[in-house]
Structure formats: structure tokens, C-alpha cells
Design an enzyme around this catalytic site. Structure first.
Site, PDB file in Angstrom:
ATOM      1  N   CYS A 109      -8.913   2.801   5.274  1.00  0.00           N
ATOM      2  CA  CYS A 109      -9.917   2.810   4.529  1.00  0.00           C
ATOM      3  C   CYS A 109     -10.080   4.216   4.115  1.00  0.00           C
ATOM      4  O   CYS A 109     -11.064   4.865   5.079  1.00  0.00           O
ATOM      5  CB  CYS A 109     -11.047   2.079   4.877  1.00  0.00           C
ATOM      6  N   ALA A 110      -9.505   5.022   3.276  1.00  0.00           N
ATOM      7  CA  ALA A 110      -9.564   6.481   3.162  1.00  0.00           C
ATOM      8  C   ALA A 110     -11.117   6.768   2.868  1.00  0.00           C
ATOM      9  O   ALA A 110     -11.576   8.116   3.458  1.00  0.00           O
ATOM     10  CB  ALA A 110      -8.685   7.040   1.995  1.00  0.00           C
ATOM     11  N   HIS A 117       0.818  -1.153   0.000  1.00  0.00           N
ATOM     12  CA  HIS A 117       0.012  -0.021   0.014  1.00  0.00           C
ATOM     13  C   HIS A 117       0.850   1.408   0.003  1.00  0.00           C
ATOM     14  O   HIS A 117       1.857   1.351   0.586  1.00  0.00           O
ATOM     15  CB  HIS A 117      -0.855  -0.056   1.120  1.00  0.00           C
ATOM     16  N   PRO A 118       0.673   2.216  -0.843  1.00  0.00           N
ATOM     17  CA  PRO A 118       1.323   3.334  -0.834  1.00  0.00           C
ATOM     18  C   PRO A 118       0.821   4.236   0.310  1.00  0.00           C
ATOM     19  O   PRO A 118      -0.140   4.197   0.866  1.00  0.00           O
ATOM     20  CB  PRO A 118       0.645   4.126  -2.312  1.00  0.00           C
ATOM     21  N   GLU A 147      -9.321   7.339  -4.134  1.00  0.00           N
ATOM     22  CA  GLU A 147      -9.620   6.966  -2.497  1.00  0.00           C
ATOM     23  C   GLU A 147      -8.780   8.320  -1.940  1.00  0.00           C
ATOM     24  O   GLU A 147      -9.325   8.874  -0.950  1.00  0.00           O
ATOM     25  CB  GLU A 147      -9.029   5.897  -2.004  1.00  0.00           C
ATOM     26  N   VAL A 167      -2.244   1.782   7.054  1.00  0.00           N
ATOM     27  CA  VAL A 167      -3.224   1.639   6.260  1.00  0.00           C
ATOM     28  C   VAL A 167      -4.535   2.012   6.922  1.00  0.00           C
ATOM     29  O   VAL A 167      -4.732   1.301   7.913  1.00  0.00           O
ATOM     30  CB  VAL A 167      -3.085   0.355   5.527  1.00  0.00           C
TER      31      VAL A 167
END
Ligand code: 2AL
Length: 176
Positions: free
Chosen positions: A124-125, A69-70, A89, A122
Site C-alpha cells: 500500500c504505497a 497490480h502494476p 498512490e 504489492v
């Protein structure tokens, strides 16, 4: 246009991986593996197959998923190299519109988090705004590694479900 589950089940593995390969960020191997669990009774069953596959991985595999993940508001956002999904996102949560103070706080906390856990933060944006994301990042930096690994994977699954819902018609009955 979103497809129904019968159309999903009829896809060749090449098409399945082309369409669903990024439902878990940069992890098309998960999509490729899950294809062999078809037919899926429903969108929920497809989500459950992905979730079960992830749960069955060793802890190193789960950390590997997190590492794909970025960073939020990180280098890939600045250089325009995010995946389409991740860009939507991050932009939706205002990650491309941080003021200089927010931007440096985000960068500092992301580094602190990675230093501590050896995988990135991480979240969930699409389920949060920027103030909320910054608050969670600073709070989660204080957790232990086992808690954060599990928490990060929960967030990966939320991201995955929202990406899937953008591609597949929901199995909830239509209310007329
Ligand atoms: C991301 C991302 O790219 N999309 C999202 O919802 N969260 N990345 C992250 N590090 O949390």
C-alpha cells in the site's frame, strides 16, 4: 464529493461498478459481485464484504488479484498508462521521482520478486515512502510464496480501504 452509505445503497449496479470498479485495482468483477450484498450498514460493512469476497477465493484467484497490480515505478508509470488511483498512490510515495540508482534497484528487485513468486510485489504505497518501500521489497523477496501471497492480499485490502474512504463518507461519528 464523497457519498454517504445510503447513497451508495441506492446505486444501480451500473453506477456502483462505474464508481467503485477500481477499488481493487483492475478487478471490477469484485465490485460487481459485492453489489448483490447490499444494503451495506456502513462503510465498514462495505469494506468487510469486499474483504470476505477476496478471502473466499481460491489461492489462484488471490494470485490473480495480485497480478492485476502494476509494478511500483514500473513500465506503466513510465508510459503514463497507470489507472488514476494507482498514479496518485505511486506519485504520492515518490515512485515517479526515483534517482537512477533507486530506479535500477527497484526494477531489479521487482523482477527478482516476480521470478520467485510468479506475481508482483504489492504494497500500500500511500502508507510508505520510497526508502521504506525499497527496504520492504528487498526483505519480502526472502519470504516463502504462501507468506507473500497472504501479505500481498493484506496490502490489496489496505489499498482498497483507502480508495473507498476517498469515495464514501466515514461512519465514524463527527466530532463537533
Ligand atoms: C500499487 C499501486 O498501484 N498502488 C499501490 O498502493 N500499490 N502497486 C503495487 N505493485 O504495490
Amino acid at each position: 464529493m464523497r457519498m454517504d452509505i445510503a447513497a451508495v445503497n441506492a446505486l444501480s449496479y451500473e453506477d456502483f461498478v462505474n464508481i467503485f470498479g477500481n477499488v481493487v485495482e483492475k478487478c471490477p468483477i469484485i465490485t460487481a459481485a459485492v453489489w448483490s450484498r447490499r444494503p451495506f450498514a456502513s462503510l465498514t460493512a462495505l469494506e468487510a464484504s469486499i474483504s470476505d469476497f477476496i478471502d473466499a477465493l481460491p489461492e489462484s484467484g488471490k494470485e490473480g488479484i495480485l497480478r492485476c497490480h502494476p509494478d511500483l515505478a514500473g513500465r506503466d508509470l513510465q508510459s503514463g498508462t497507470l489507472t488514476r488511483e494507482s498514479h496518485e498512490e505511486q506519485a504520492g510515495a515518490g515512485m515517479d521521482a526515483l534517482n537512477p540508482a533507486e530506479s535500477s534497484r527497484m526494477a531489479r528487485l521487482n523482477e527478482e520478486y516476480k521470478e520467485r513468486f510468479e506475481f508482483p510485489f504489492v504494497v500500500c504505497a500511500r502508507m510508505h515512502d520510497k526508502a521504506n518501500i525499497l527496504r520492504q521489497l528487498s526483505e519480502r523477496c526472502r519470504n516463502g510464496r504462501v507468506v507473500e501471497r497472504a501479505r500481498g492480499i493484506e496490502e490489496v485490502k489496505k489499498i482498497c480501504c483507502l480508495r473507498l474512504q476517498g469515495l464514501v463518507l466515514s461512519d465514524a461519528p463527527n466530532k463537533l
